[in-house]
Write an enzyme that holds these catalytic residues in place. Sequence first.
Site, short mmCIF file in Angstrom:
data_model
loop_
_atom_site.label_atom_id
_atom_site.label_comp_id
_atom_site.label_asym_id
_atom_site.label_seq_id
_atom_site.Cartn_x
_atom_site.Cartn_y
_atom_site.Cartn_z
N ASN A 101 0.83 -1.20 0.00
CA ASN A 101 0.00 0.00 0.00
C ASN A 101 0.87 1.25 0.00
O ASN A 101 1.90 1.31 0.66
CB ASN A 101 -1.03 0.01 1.14
N GLU B 198 0.42 5.21 0.51
CA GLU B 198 -0.52 6.24 0.97
C GLU B 198 -0.06 7.63 0.54
O GLU B 198 1.03 7.81 0.02
CB GLU B 198 -0.66 6.14 2.50
N CYS C 16 -4.18 0.72 -2.46
CA CYS C 16 -4.00 -0.55 -1.73
C CYS C 16 -2.87 -1.38 -2.34
O CYS C 16 -2.59 -1.29 -3.55
CB CYS C 16 -5.26 -1.39 -1.82
N GLU D 283 -2.80 -4.52 -3.09
CA GLU D 283 -3.22 -5.45 -4.14
C GLU D 283 -3.25 -4.76 -5.50
O GLU D 283 -2.80 -5.29 -6.52
CB GLU D 283 -4.63 -6.02 -3.86
N CYS E 228 -10.11 -5.35 -0.23
CA CYS E 228 -11.30 -4.48 -0.20
C CYS E 228 -12.09 -4.66 -1.51
O CYS E 228 -11.61 -5.26 -2.48
CB CYS E 228 -10.89 -3.02 0.00
N CYS F 64 -10.35 -3.48 -4.76
CA CYS F 64 -9.31 -4.42 -5.22
C CYS F 64 -9.94 -5.67 -5.82
O CYS F 64 -9.46 -6.20 -6.82
CB CYS F 64 -8.37 -4.79 -4.07
N1 THU Z 1 -5.40 -1.48 2.29
C1 THU Z 1 -4.81 -2.32 1.39
O1 THU Z 1 -3.64 -2.13 1.01
N2 THU Z 1 -5.55 -3.34 0.90
C2 THU Z 1 -6.85 -3.57 1.21
O2 THU Z 1 -7.48 -4.45 0.62
C3 THU Z 1 -7.52 -2.75 2.21
C4 THU Z 1 -6.74 -1.63 2.78
C5 THU Z 1 -4.62 -0.34 2.78
C6 THU Z 1 -5.14 1.00 2.38
C7 THU Z 1 -4.55 1.88 3.45
O3 THU Z 1 -3.24 2.25 3.05
C8 THU Z 1 -4.46 0.98 4.66
O4 THU Z 1 -4.60 -0.35 4.19
C9 THU Z 1 -5.51 1.23 5.72
O5 THU Z 1 -6.77 1.26 5.16
#
Ligand code: THU
Length: 155
Positions: free
Chosen positions: A61, A63, A72, A74, A110, A113
């Site tokens: 991920n 940010e 994310c 994925e 999520c 994704c």
């Molecule tokens: N996140 C992912 O990388 N994958 C997911 O399927 C759900 C959430 C990340 C997004 C964000 O950087 C952190 O997790 C918290 O939500």
Amino acid sequence: MIKKTKIIDYFQANISELSEDAKELVFEAQRAIKTAYSPYSEFSVGSALLLDNGLFIKGSNQENAAYPSGLCGERVALFAWGANNSENKVVAIAISAQNKEGEFALAYPCGACLQVMVETESRTKEKLKIIVQINDQEVQVFNGVECLMPFSFSL
Ligand code: THU
């Protein structure tokens, strides 16, 4: 009215019980956690793809101060595949995550994704195996995105 039911077909296993390819894929996802850029959530997600030529692609991920600009783990991996390796099919994805204490944390993909995984399956015309690490020792393995997103959007 017709009552309908969908069954989720998956298995849970110790990482040591997985095939060599699948085990290595989970380890790649664990290594990818280290590349997460997650100063805002302090939740680090590592993902790894296995391609049909044996190549692994990692994602994590990423940010951003403007929160929705981040992505994310994925989708970072899946879009890297689309941009670099789409001539080879993706056969599996593994996901592993850590909280701010550096402890293992459960992270199912999520909805956004999953929708990208649906598109990946339609591009490769193959089911995508999804391996989610659920605790220090174990994973759940889903055979196809339909297991996690039984109904999805398509044009
Ligand atoms: N996140 C992912 O990388 N994958 C997911 O399927 C759900 C959430 C990340 C997004 C964000 O950087 C952190 O997790 C918290 O939500």
